[in-house]
Write a protein that holds these residues in place. Structure first.
Motif, PDB file in Angstrom:
ATOM      1  N   VAL A  12       3.086  10.367  10.800  1.00 38.77           N
ATOM      2  CA  VAL A  12       3.951  11.649  10.635  1.00 38.77           C
ATOM      3  C   VAL A  12       5.803  10.664   9.396  1.00 38.77           C
ATOM      4  CG1 VAL A  12       5.799  12.826  12.101  1.00 38.77           C
ATOM      5  CG2 VAL A  12       3.345  12.616  12.536  1.00 38.77           C
ATOM      6  N   PRO A  13       5.762  10.659   8.335  1.00 38.06           N
ATOM      7  CA  PRO A  13       7.011  10.304   7.333  1.00 38.06           C
ATOM      8  C   PRO A  13       7.762  10.368   8.312  1.00 38.06           C
ATOM      9  CG  PRO A  13       5.415  11.899   5.981  1.00 38.06           C
ATOM     10  CD  PRO A  13       4.545  11.739   7.989  1.00 38.06           C
ATOM     11  N   MET A  15      12.331   9.653   7.273  1.00 35.00           N
ATOM     12  CA  MET A  15      13.032   9.898   6.713  1.00 35.00           C
ATOM     13  C   MET A  15      12.314  11.018   5.465  1.00 35.00           C
ATOM     14  SD  MET A  15      15.509   6.364   6.927  1.00 35.00           S
ATOM     15  CE  MET A  15      16.238   6.342   5.954  1.00 35.00           C
ATOM     16  N   ASP A  16      13.135   9.978   4.343  1.00 30.68           N
ATOM     17  CA  ASP A  16      12.267  10.814   3.021  1.00 30.68           C
ATOM     18  C   ASP A  16      11.179  10.292   2.497  1.00 30.68           C
ATOM     19  OD1 ASP A  16      13.291   8.173   2.232  1.00 30.68           O
ATOM     20  OD2 ASP A  16      13.627   8.666   0.435  1.00 30.68           O
ATOM     21  N   ARG A  17       9.924   9.597   3.481  1.00 30.69           N
ATOM     22  CA  ARG A  17       8.830   8.947   2.935  1.00 30.69           C
ATOM     23  C   ARG A  17       7.914  10.776   3.033  1.00 30.69           C
ATOM     24  NH1 ARG A  17      11.855   4.973   4.636  1.00 30.69           N
ATOM     25  NH2 ARG A  17      10.984   3.362   4.526  1.00 30.69           N
ATOM     26  N   VAL A  18       6.964  10.301   1.845  1.00 25.72           N
ATOM     27  CA  VAL A  18       5.630  11.091   1.322  1.00 25.72           C
ATOM     28  C   VAL A  18       4.686  10.211   1.896  1.00 25.72           C
ATOM     29  CG1 VAL A  18       5.186  12.928   0.091  1.00 25.72           C
ATOM     30  CG2 VAL A  18       7.510  12.701   0.555  1.00 25.72           C
ATOM     31  N   LEU A  19       3.679  11.026   2.444  1.00 20.05           N
ATOM     32  CA  LEU A  19       2.676  10.719   2.405  1.00 20.05           C
ATOM     33  C   LEU A  19       1.161  10.999   1.190  1.00 20.05           C
ATOM     34  CD1 LEU A  19       0.997   8.742   3.597  1.00 20.05           C
ATOM     35  CD2 LEU A  19       0.361  11.029   5.315  1.00 20.05           C
ATOM     36  N   VAL A  20       0.036  10.811   0.196  1.00 17.15           N
ATOM     37  CA  VAL A  20       0.132  11.559  -0.842  1.00 17.15           C
ATOM     38  C   VAL A  20      -1.268  10.554  -0.376  1.00 17.15           C
ATOM     39  CG1 VAL A  20       1.908  11.790  -2.094  1.00 17.15           C
ATOM     40  CG2 VAL A  20       0.710   9.950  -2.656  1.00 17.15           C
ATOM     41  N   GLN A  21      -2.567  11.464  -1.113  1.00 15.28           N
ATOM     42  CA  GLN A  21      -3.198  10.892  -1.238  1.00 15.28           C
ATOM     43  C   GLN A  21      -3.894  10.772  -2.637  1.00 15.28           C
ATOM     44  OE1 GLN A  21      -7.113  12.242   0.806  1.00 15.28           O
ATOM     45  NE2 GLN A  21      -7.468  10.514   1.203  1.00 15.28           N
ATOM     46  N   GLN A  47      -1.923  14.124  -4.322  1.00 15.26           N
ATOM     47  CA  GLN A  47      -1.489  15.395  -2.969  1.00 15.26           C
ATOM     48  C   GLN A  47      -1.113  15.400  -2.115  1.00 15.26           C
ATOM     49  OE1 GLN A  47      -4.737  18.081  -2.026  1.00 15.26           O
ATOM     50  NE2 GLN A  47      -3.740  19.801  -1.081  1.00 15.26           N
ATOM     51  N   VAL A  48       0.171  15.866  -1.591  1.00 15.69           N
ATOM     52  CA  VAL A  48       0.871  15.776  -0.690  1.00 15.69           C
ATOM     53  C   VAL A  48       0.723  16.049   0.436  1.00 15.69           C
ATOM     54  CG1 VAL A  48       3.037  16.300   0.325  1.00 15.69           C
ATOM     55  CG2 VAL A  48       2.410  15.925  -1.580  1.00 15.69           C
ATOM     56  N   LEU A  49       0.069  15.292   2.009  1.00 23.27           N
ATOM     57  CA  LEU A  49      -0.352  15.462   3.107  1.00 23.27           C
ATOM     58  C   LEU A  49       0.601  15.655   4.022  1.00 23.27           C
ATOM     59  CD1 LEU A  49      -3.024  12.353   2.810  1.00 23.27           C
ATOM     60  CD2 LEU A  49      -3.355  15.294   1.935  1.00 23.27           C
ATOM     61  N   ALA A  50       1.798  14.633   3.720  1.00 20.63           N
ATOM     62  CA  ALA A  50       2.951  15.022   4.963  1.00 20.63           C
ATOM     63  C   ALA A  50       4.131  14.577   3.956  1.00 20.63           C
ATOM     64  CB  ALA A  50       2.515  13.927   6.051  1.00 20.63           C
ATOM     65  N   VAL A  51       5.446  15.132   4.969  1.00 21.24           N
ATOM     66  CA  VAL A  51       6.836  15.045   4.408  1.00 21.24           C
ATOM     67  C   VAL A  51       7.949  14.661   5.733  1.00 21.24           C
ATOM     68  CG1 VAL A  51       8.613  16.098   2.732  1.00 21.24           C
ATOM     69  CG2 VAL A  51       6.251  16.406   2.237  1.00 21.24           C
ATOM     70  N   LEU A  85      -8.113   4.310   5.601  1.00 18.21           N
ATOM     71  CA  LEU A  85      -8.425   5.014   7.089  1.00 18.21           C
ATOM     72  C   LEU A  85      -9.628   4.804   7.265  1.00 18.21           C
ATOM     73  CD1 LEU A  85      -6.735   8.432   5.746  1.00 18.21           C
ATOM     74  CD2 LEU A  85      -5.526   6.498   7.166  1.00 18.21           C
ATOM     75  N   SER A  86     -10.024   5.321   8.051  1.00 14.68           N
ATOM     76  CA  SER A  86     -11.736   4.893   8.320  1.00 14.68           C
ATOM     77  C   SER A  86     -12.478   5.669   7.542  1.00 14.68           C
ATOM     78  CB  SER A  86     -11.750   5.719   9.583  1.00 14.68           C
ATOM     79  OG  SER A  86     -11.534   6.759  10.077  1.00 14.68           O
ATOM     80  N   GLY A  87     -13.539   5.154   7.294  1.00 14.10           N
ATOM     81  CA  GLY A  87     -14.388   5.893   6.098  1.00 14.10           C
ATOM     82  C   GLY A  87     -13.787   5.478   4.873  1.00 14.10           C
ATOM     83  N   ASP A  88     -13.330   4.632   4.637  1.00 11.67           N
ATOM     84  CA  ASP A  88     -13.752   4.227   2.903  1.00 11.67           C
ATOM     85  C   ASP A  88     -11.820   4.221   2.452  1.00 11.67           C
ATOM     86  OD1 ASP A  88     -13.262   1.836   1.068  1.00 11.67           O
ATOM     87  OD2 ASP A  88     -14.760   3.047   0.401  1.00 11.67           O
ATOM     88  N   GLU A  89     -11.117   5.632   3.051  1.00 12.49           N
ATOM     89  CA  GLU A  89     -10.051   6.322   2.289  1.00 12.49           C
ATOM     90  C   GLU A  89      -8.805   6.126   2.225  1.00 12.49           C
ATOM     91  OE1 GLU A  89      -9.998   9.813   1.243  1.00 12.49           O
ATOM     92  OE2 GLU A  89     -13.040   9.880   1.174  1.00 12.49           O
ATOM     93  N   GLU A  90      -7.467   6.105   1.189  1.00 16.52           N
ATOM     94  CA  GLU A  90      -6.958   5.868   1.537  1.00 16.52           C
ATOM     95  C   GLU A  90      -5.599   6.487   1.228  1.00 16.52           C
ATOM     96  OE1 GLU A  90      -5.215   1.985  -0.862  1.00 16.52           O
ATOM     97  OE2 GLU A  90      -5.173   3.064  -2.183  1.00 16.52           O
ATOM     98  N   VAL A  91      -4.641   5.783   1.880  1.00 18.16           N
ATOM     99  CA  VAL A  91      -3.380   7.312   1.567  1.00 18.16           C
ATOM    100  C   VAL A  91      -2.547   6.503   1.345  1.00 18.16           C
ATOM    101  CG1 VAL A  91      -3.953   9.513   3.096  1.00 18.16           C
ATOM    102  CG2 VAL A  91      -3.246   7.254   4.011  1.00 18.16           C
ATOM    103  N   ILE A  92      -1.441   7.217  -0.135  1.00 15.92           N
ATOM    104  CA  ILE A  92       0.028   5.972  -0.010  1.00 15.92           C
ATOM    105  C   ILE A  92       1.049   7.085   0.588  1.00 15.92           C
ATOM    106  CG2 ILE A  92       0.999   5.026  -1.737  1.00 15.92           C
ATOM    107  CD1 ILE A  92      -1.975   5.405  -3.405  1.00 15.92           C
ATOM    108  N   LEU A  93       1.820   5.539   1.338  1.00 15.58           N
ATOM    109  CA  LEU A  93       3.380   6.716   1.488  1.00 15.58           C
ATOM    110  C   LEU A  93       4.574   6.185   0.267  1.00 15.58           C
ATOM    111  CD1 LEU A  93       3.987   5.487   5.477  1.00 15.58           C
ATOM    112  CD2 LEU A  93       4.780   7.777   4.132  1.00 15.58           C
ATOM    113  N   PHE A  94       4.746   6.575   0.175  1.00 14.55           N
ATOM    114  CA  PHE A  94       5.982   6.775  -1.079  1.00 14.55           C
ATOM    115  C   PHE A  94       7.533   7.212  -1.134  1.00 14.55           C
ATOM    116  CE2 PHE A  94       2.494   6.866  -4.442  1.00 14.55           C
ATOM    117  CZ  PHE A  94       2.711   5.622  -4.859  1.00 14.55           C
ATOM    118  N   ARG A  95       8.532   6.402  -1.515  1.00 10.63           N
ATOM    119  CA  ARG A  95       9.999   7.638  -0.819  1.00 10.63           C
ATOM    120  C   ARG A  95      10.058   8.929  -1.652  1.00 10.63           C
ATOM    121  NH1 ARG A  95      13.826   5.272   1.707  1.00 10.63           N
ATOM    122  NH2 ARG A  95      13.677   3.095   2.836  1.00 10.63           N
ATOM    123  N   ASP A  96      10.557   9.539  -1.321  1.00 10.87           N
ATOM    124  CA  ASP A  96      10.602  10.822  -2.526  1.00 10.87           C
ATOM    125  C   ASP A  96      11.005  10.751  -3.758  1.00 10.87           C
ATOM    126  OD1 ASP A  96      10.708  13.795  -2.798  1.00 10.87           O
ATOM    127  OD2 ASP A  96      12.607  13.782  -2.407  1.00 10.87           O
TER     128      ASP A  96
END
Length: 106
Positions: A12-13, A15-21, A47-51, A85-96
């Motif tokens: 769960v991001p 403040m102004d963080r954005v979770l993307v894949q 793609q944006v997953l959570a904001v 993430l499990s299964g060799d997946e990766e997500v990235i957190l950026f500031r907006d």
């Protein structure tokens, strides 16, 4: 300390963080040849997953992120905080403010 999470839904991001894949590049050429995974170029599209909910600036104004879940965005080639993430997946957190552009479907 390295932590591998089961899924992006557990993040769960704040403040102004954005979770993307990142969008995966095609592993197949136009002529039908398959490329090895290490030779597939990383795309700057994600793609944006959570904001996060946003933050309050020094003047007391609420600043909300400019993207929403499901948006397609352009991200910088480097930067952000990568999360495995499990299964060799990766997500990235950026500031907006680090997100370069939103891609509109035309």
């Amino acid at each position: 300390m390295s932590t591998i999470l089961k899924s992006a839904k557990s993040i769960v991001p704040l403040m102004d963080r954005v979770l993307v894949q990142r969008v995966k590049a095609q592993a197949k050429t136009a002529s039908g040849l398959y490329l090895p995974e290490k030779n597939v170029e990383k795309l700057n599209q994600a793609q944006v997953l959570a904001v996060g909910p946003g933050f309050t600036d020094s003047n007391g104004n609420k600043v909300t992120p400019q993207v929403k879940v499901g948006d397609q965005v352009l991200i910088p080639q480097f930067g952000g905080s990568a999360i495995k993430l499990s299964g060799d997946e990766e997500v990235i957190l950026f500031r907006d403010s680090e997100i370069l552009a939103k891609i509109n479907d035309a």
